[in-house]
Design a protein around this motif. Structure first.
Motif, short mmCIF file in Angstrom:
data_model
loop_
_atom_site.label_atom_id
_atom_site.label_comp_id
_atom_site.label_asym_id
_atom_site.label_seq_id
_atom_site.Cartn_x
_atom_site.Cartn_y
_atom_site.Cartn_z
N ARG A 199 0.82 -1.22 0.00
CA ARG A 199 0.00 0.00 0.00
C ARG A 199 0.85 1.26 0.00
NH1 ARG A 199 -5.04 -0.38 3.75
NH2 ARG A 199 -5.42 -1.96 2.14
N HIS A 200 2.08 1.18 0.50
CA HIS A 200 2.94 2.35 0.57
C HIS A 200 3.93 2.42 -0.60
CE1 HIS A 200 1.46 3.25 4.62
NE2 HIS A 200 1.54 1.95 4.84
N ASP A 201 3.73 1.58 -1.60
CA ASP A 201 4.63 1.54 -2.75
C ASP A 201 4.27 2.63 -3.75
OD1 ASP A 201 6.64 0.69 -4.45
OD2 ASP A 201 5.71 -1.24 -4.93
N VAL A 202 5.18 2.88 -4.71
CA VAL A 202 4.90 3.74 -5.84
C VAL A 202 3.70 3.17 -6.60
CG1 VAL A 202 5.83 4.59 -8.03
CG2 VAL A 202 7.30 4.47 -6.01
N THR A 203 2.83 4.06 -7.08
CA THR A 203 1.56 3.64 -7.67
C THR A 203 1.74 2.65 -8.82
OG1 THR A 203 0.58 5.76 -7.06
CG2 THR A 203 -0.55 4.49 -8.76
N ASP A 204 2.79 2.81 -9.62
CA ASP A 204 3.00 1.92 -10.77
C ASP A 204 2.94 0.45 -10.37
OD1 ASP A 204 4.74 3.69 -13.18
OD2 ASP A 204 4.34 4.55 -11.22
N PHE A 205 3.62 0.10 -9.30
CA PHE A 205 3.72 -1.31 -8.92
C PHE A 205 2.43 -1.82 -8.30
CE2 PHE A 205 7.95 0.51 -9.06
CZ PHE A 205 8.56 -0.37 -9.94
N ARG A 206 1.69 -0.95 -7.66
CA ARG A 206 0.37 -1.35 -7.15
C ARG A 206 -0.57 -1.64 -8.32
NH1 ARG A 206 -1.92 2.93 -3.17
NH2 ARG A 206 -3.26 1.17 -2.61
N LEU A 224 -0.66 -5.74 0.65
CA LEU A 224 -0.24 -5.73 2.04
C LEU A 224 -0.37 -4.31 2.58
CD1 LEU A 224 2.98 -7.93 1.67
CD2 LEU A 224 0.64 -8.67 2.22
N PRO A 225 -1.21 -4.08 3.56
CA PRO A 225 -1.46 -2.71 4.03
C PRO A 225 -0.25 -2.05 4.69
CG PRO A 225 -2.55 -4.30 5.46
CD PRO A 225 -2.05 -5.06 4.28
N TRP A 226 0.71 -2.85 5.13
CA TRP A 226 1.87 -2.32 5.84
C TRP A 226 3.09 -2.12 4.95
CZ3 TRP A 226 5.60 -5.91 5.01
CH2 TRP A 226 5.18 -7.23 4.79
N ALA A 227 3.04 -2.62 3.71
CA ALA A 227 4.26 -2.76 2.91
C ALA A 227 4.54 -1.58 2.00
CB ALA A 227 4.19 -4.04 2.07
N GLY A 228 5.84 -1.36 1.77
CA GLY A 228 6.31 -0.51 0.71
C GLY A 228 6.63 -1.37 -0.49
N HIS A 229 7.85 -1.22 -1.03
CA HIS A 229 8.22 -1.93 -2.25
C HIS A 229 8.96 -3.23 -1.98
CE1 HIS A 229 8.89 -2.20 -6.54
NE2 HIS A 229 10.21 -2.30 -6.38
N LEU A 230 9.49 -3.41 -0.77
CA LEU A 230 10.34 -4.56 -0.48
C LEU A 230 9.86 -5.30 0.76
CD1 LEU A 230 13.76 -2.75 -1.11
CD2 LEU A 230 12.63 -4.37 -2.66
#
Length: 254
Positions: A199-206, A224-230
């Motif tokens: 959910r905290h990743d750059v929009t492209d990857f979502r 994953l509501p807690w995750a960034g990109h990794l």
């Protein structure tokens, strides 16, 4: 070229493919648990990362991966790919569908994806820092961009170490060779797939992860509501449990 790699364990084969800001060490936390769970685990450094030299000619990451599997005598494998490694996994599964049993794609890149203004801006800032000789600044940009709010200092230091090393390896060569772009047919993919986004990743990857169930025959998406990109570095134990749950699922019927 033989990719630098590790192999351990017995059972069904699983290949771990790293992101573009990391190398095979990004899977350190998952490595012992997946082996203990009964898998033959392989992880590799793609060209220009970790202990694999930067390419000195045009090359294909997917071809390199297939050569590695052939060299290890692995006929069929489950692929776990993070970001850049997910893009490689998709190509392998599309070109040699009979070789891939399953794919878990963590915040995967996507062949032919047109980057958003946000993603282009990140790349432009990275390039500007590297052109100015500020490798440390470019490294910190990558650490700040790609790790989500759950990442602790150990995760930040791990990405910092891996990304700095990748920059040094890649900047040391006289000429840069990008991987060959091969047109692939995603409809050829037979493997079941779990597409994970943060959910905290750059929009492209979502957006990529959300699209995959509409493009692949046996794909599900979870965010994953807690995750960034990794996520494998941000919450290692939770990510390992997610991967184990997926790998243990039966193959699709029909």
């Amino acid at each position: 070229m033989t990719l630098s790699h590790d192999v351990a364990g017995d059972g069904p084969a699983v290949l771990l493919l790293h992101s573009g800001v990391c190398d095979r060490r990004m899977w350190d936390a998952q490595w012992p648990t997946l082996i203990d769970a009964g898998y033959r685990l392989v992880r590799c450094d793609l060209r220009g990362f970790g202990e694999t030299p930067a390419p000195d000619r045009p090359h294909s990451n997917a071809d390199d991966v297939l050569d590695l599997l052939d060299g290890l005598g692995i006929e069929r494998v489950a692929l776990v790919g993070s970001s850049y490694g997910g893009r490689v996994a998709l190509e392998v599964a599309a070109r040699w569908p009979e070789r891939v049993s399953a794919m878990a794609l963590l915040c995967s890149a996507f062949p032919g994806h047109e980057p958003s203004a946000e993603l282009r801006a990140i790349g432009e800032r990275e390039d500007a820092l590297l052109e100015a000789g500020d490798v440390a600044g470019a490294t910190e940009l990558m650490v700040d961009t790609w790790l989500g709010p759950e990442a602790d200092e150990a995760a930040r230091e791990a990405v910092r170490r891996m990304q700095r090393h990748a920059f040094e390896v890649q900047l040391a060569v006289d000429e840069e060779f990008w991987p060959l772009q091969v047109e692939i047919d995603l409809s050829a993919i037979e493997a079941r797939c779990l597409a994970v986004s943060g959910r905290h990743d750059v929009t492209d990857f979502r957006q990529i992860a959300a699209r995959l169930p509409g493009l692949l025959a046996h794909a599900d998406h979870v965010e994953l509501p807690w995750a960034g990109h990794l996520p494998s570095l941000e919450r290692p134990s939770d990510t390992t449990d997610l991967l184990l749950g997926f790998l243990r699922q039966p193959a699709p019927v029909g």
